[in-house]
Design an enzyme around this catalytic site. Structure first.
Site, PDB file in Angstrom:
ATOM      1  N   THR A 187       0.103  -8.371   2.706  1.00  0.00           N
ATOM      2  CA  THR A 187      -0.719  -8.734   3.862  1.00  0.00           C
ATOM      3  C   THR A 187      -2.199  -8.610   3.523  1.00  0.00           C
ATOM      4  O   THR A 187      -3.004  -9.497   3.847  1.00  0.00           O
ATOM      5  CB  THR A 187      -0.384  -7.824   5.064  1.00  0.00           C
ATOM      6  OG1 THR A 187       0.987  -8.002   5.421  1.00  0.00           O
ATOM      7  CG2 THR A 187      -1.255  -8.171   6.266  1.00  0.00           C
ATOM      8  N   TRP A 211      -3.099 -11.322   0.948  1.00  0.00           N
ATOM      9  CA  TRP A 211      -3.145 -12.647   1.570  1.00  0.00           C
ATOM     10  C   TRP A 211      -4.511 -12.920   2.186  1.00  0.00           C
ATOM     11  O   TRP A 211      -4.995 -14.050   2.153  1.00  0.00           O
ATOM     12  CB  TRP A 211      -2.065 -12.742   2.659  1.00  0.00           C
ATOM     13  CG  TRP A 211      -2.037 -14.056   3.390  1.00  0.00           C
ATOM     14  CD1 TRP A 211      -1.355 -15.178   3.044  1.00  0.00           C
ATOM     15  CD2 TRP A 211      -2.730 -14.381   4.604  1.00  0.00           C
ATOM     16  NE1 TRP A 211      -1.571 -16.187   3.965  1.00  0.00           N
ATOM     17  CE2 TRP A 211      -2.411 -15.713   4.933  1.00  0.00           C
ATOM     18  CE3 TRP A 211      -3.580 -13.668   5.448  1.00  0.00           C
ATOM     19  CZ2 TRP A 211      -2.914 -16.352   6.062  1.00  0.00           C
ATOM     20  CZ3 TRP A 211      -4.089 -14.304   6.571  1.00  0.00           C
ATOM     21  CH2 TRP A 211      -3.754 -15.626   6.873  1.00  0.00           C
ATOM     22  N   HIS A 212      -5.137 -11.872   2.719  1.00  0.00           N
ATOM     23  CA  HIS A 212      -6.402 -12.071   3.416  1.00  0.00           C
ATOM     24  C   HIS A 212      -7.568 -12.363   2.482  1.00  0.00           C
ATOM     25  O   HIS A 212      -8.554 -12.971   2.924  1.00  0.00           O
ATOM     26  CB  HIS A 212      -6.725 -10.851   4.275  1.00  0.00           C
ATOM     27  CG  HIS A 212      -6.058 -10.869   5.612  1.00  0.00           C
ATOM     28  ND1 HIS A 212      -4.774 -10.394   5.812  1.00  0.00           N
ATOM     29  CD2 HIS A 212      -6.476 -11.330   6.815  1.00  0.00           C
ATOM     30  CE1 HIS A 212      -4.443 -10.554   7.076  1.00  0.00           C
ATOM     31  NE2 HIS A 212      -5.449 -11.115   7.709  1.00  0.00           N
ATOM     32  N   GLY A 213      -7.495 -11.942   1.238  1.00  0.00           N
ATOM     33  CA  GLY A 213      -8.617 -12.244   0.366  1.00  0.00           C
ATOM     34  C   GLY A 213      -8.474 -11.672  -1.026  1.00  0.00           C
ATOM     35  O   GLY A 213      -7.736 -10.711  -1.248  1.00  0.00           O
ATOM     36  N   PHE A 216     -10.363 -17.292   4.509  1.00  0.00           N
ATOM     37  CA  PHE A 216      -9.020 -16.843   4.175  1.00  0.00           C
ATOM     38  C   PHE A 216      -8.064 -18.020   3.964  1.00  0.00           C
ATOM     39  O   PHE A 216      -6.933 -17.819   3.627  1.00  0.00           O
ATOM     40  CB  PHE A 216      -8.468 -15.925   5.270  1.00  0.00           C
ATOM     41  CG  PHE A 216      -9.412 -14.794   5.579  1.00  0.00           C
ATOM     42  CD1 PHE A 216      -9.843 -13.947   4.580  1.00  0.00           C
ATOM     43  CD2 PHE A 216      -9.904 -14.603   6.855  1.00  0.00           C
ATOM     44  CE1 PHE A 216     -10.718 -12.913   4.849  1.00  0.00           C
ATOM     45  CE2 PHE A 216     -10.783 -13.569   7.134  1.00  0.00           C
ATOM     46  CZ  PHE A 216     -11.184 -12.732   6.129  1.00  0.00           C
TER      47      PHE A 216
END
Length: 470
Positions: A318, A321-323, A470
């Site tokens: 998680t 995934w964001h950066g 993102f």
């Protein structure tokens, strides 16, 4: 192109709606596909090729998986499936994480490999997860393979949720791609959703975001404790109203075209635990990871050690995934640790304490989490958190902190009020009631919201969208 722009509202959307409703039923998906391609290509025309390749490749992969299932060739079916998963992830990893990987290789090893930073294709994290949901569900036999290329392309490119979600799983709109009903009341409801989202984004997020940007630009050695807390609180409201506003606009646009998307936010700042917060924040992402990572790993139906592993895997992914930065990874792990503590250590304690204490506890850790999220790096995050607690701060309060408190206090209070469901319940009770008078009142209120939002957009030079990165 973003939803909260004058061009989108007065040019792109009206033309798209006009063509969509004029075209017969058989051509509506084609209209959506073409308009969505134009929408996507508006800012990054070069990456339209990448999207087309992704659509065609995943469309063929789905058909191949279904074909080999029919032939009972499990080995070949599994090969096509894992190849499709690998290709989709490879594309995402290359464009989003190539620079991060090279930076860390150069840092760890005694080398200096030159590399070029790649522009991130807008929405690649979202549409990659959508293609993966399709491939996985076809492989599992949960959905019927889509043999209409236009319908499949429409699912992947649909502009209402293309660049910032909510992440729409194919299983959720499989039937809607072939059959959907558009009604006047549904269209009006879509407009209401869109306008509420527009007001969140333009009138609240953009304005309070200016406070965060101004404070974040201060050298941390010159930042007081008061300034640091105001900056953190401002960002906390900015990202919520920015992202939830955009999600509401996406849901509203979907309704205008006859689609029903899942709600992406459910008043997360009223939560009384971190567990509850993540049931209310970015619901579509949490659902995706639960369905396609957590449950396949065994979820909580395994032993304690494996259950802990599963939670860490999900929250590492998680964050990642964001950066492509360590602060995002630590942000994900941070929440993984908090969720594990609530599950195995704090559960009974939280059940006994008063509700307002649980709320304060939750928001405290959410605020700290946002510092990890918005900071350029992990070092900066640690330094900022230190400033919030007086370490390296320029005193408890200074002129800058008092200035920002004076100028943004009312907006912070308004943000608090608009972050609770009671406000919307009162709002709907006042302006809706079934009578003609209240219908006129509702139309007048929404018209006023629209006019105020447009007036702001016409004069504004500050109109970012945080989740573009993102």
């Amino acid at each position: 192109m973003i939803f909260s722009s004058v061009f989108f509202i007065f040019v792109f959307l009206p033309i798209t709606l006009l063509i969509y409703f004029v075209i017969p039923k058989w051509g509506k998906n084609a209209v959506l596909l073409i308009c969505s391609m134009i929408f996507y290509a508006w800012g990054e025309p070069v990456y339209i090729v990448l999207m087309v390749v992704s659509i065609v490749y995943n469309y063929i992969s789905g058909i191949e998986i279904d074909y080999y299932r029919g032939r009972k060739n499990t080995r070949r079916m599994r090969f096509v499936f894992w190849m499709a998963v690998g290709v989709n992830l490879a594309i995402l990893l290359f464009f989003k994480y190539y620079g991060f990987l090279m930076e860390n290789i150069n840092y760890i090893l005694p080398v200096d490999i030159p590399y070029k930073e790649l522009a991130l294709p807008v929405g690649i994290s979202f549409y990659t997860f959508q293609t993966l949901s399709y491939i996985i569900d076809v492989y599992k036999g949960n959905v019927t393979v889509q043999k209409n290329l236009i319908n499949f392309g429409t699912y992947i490119t649909m502009f209402p949720q293309l660049i910032a979600g909510p992440i729409v799983r194919y299983a959720d709109i499989e039937s809607q791609l072939d059959e959907r009903r558009i009604t006047l009341s549904g269209f009006g409801n879509g407009i209401a959703w869109f306008l509420r989202g527009l007001a969140k984004k333009v009138l609240i997020a953009n304005n309070i975001g200016m406070a965060y940007d101004a404070i974040a630009a201060l050298p941390q050695g010159e930042m007081s404790v008061l300034s640091a807390w105001i900056g953190c609180i401002a960002y906390t409201f900015q990202i919520y109203f920015d992202f939830s506003g955009y999600s509401d606009m996406a849901i509203g646009l979907g309704k205008m075209f006859g689609f029903e998307f899942m709600k992406n936010f459910d008043y997360p700042y009223i939560s009384k635990s971190i567990t509850e917060f993540w049931r209310r924040w970015h619901i579509s992402l949490g659902t995706w990871f639960r369905e396609y990572v957590y449950i396949p790993l065994g979820g909580n139906r395994v032993g304690t050690a494996k259950a802990i592993r599963n939670i860490f895997v999900v929250w590492f992914l998680t964050g990642f995934w964001h950066g492509a930065a360590w602060n995002f990874i630590f942000w994900g792990v941070y929440y993984g640790i908090l969720l594990l503590l609530e599950k195995y250590v704090l559960k009974k304690v939280l059940e006994k304490v008063p509700a307002f204490i649980k709320h304060i506890y939750t928001m405290f850790f959410v605020l700290i989490g946002w510092v990890l999220f918005f900071s350029p790096g992990l070092g900066e995050a640690v330094s900022y958190i230190g400033t919030m607690f007086g370490i390296g701060a320029n005193g408890l309060a200074d002129a800058a902190g008092i200035y920002y408190l004076y100028n943004y206090a009312l907006l912070i209070i308004l943000s608090c009020i608009c972050s609770v469901p009671l406000t919307y319940k009162i709002f709907t009770k006042i302006i809706f009631g079934g009578s003609k008078g209240r219908t006129v009142l509702a139309a007048g209120v929404y018209l006023a919201v629209f006019v105020l939002s447009i007036a702001y957009l016409v004069n504004a030079t500050y109109n970012p969208f945080l989740y573009f990165r993102f």
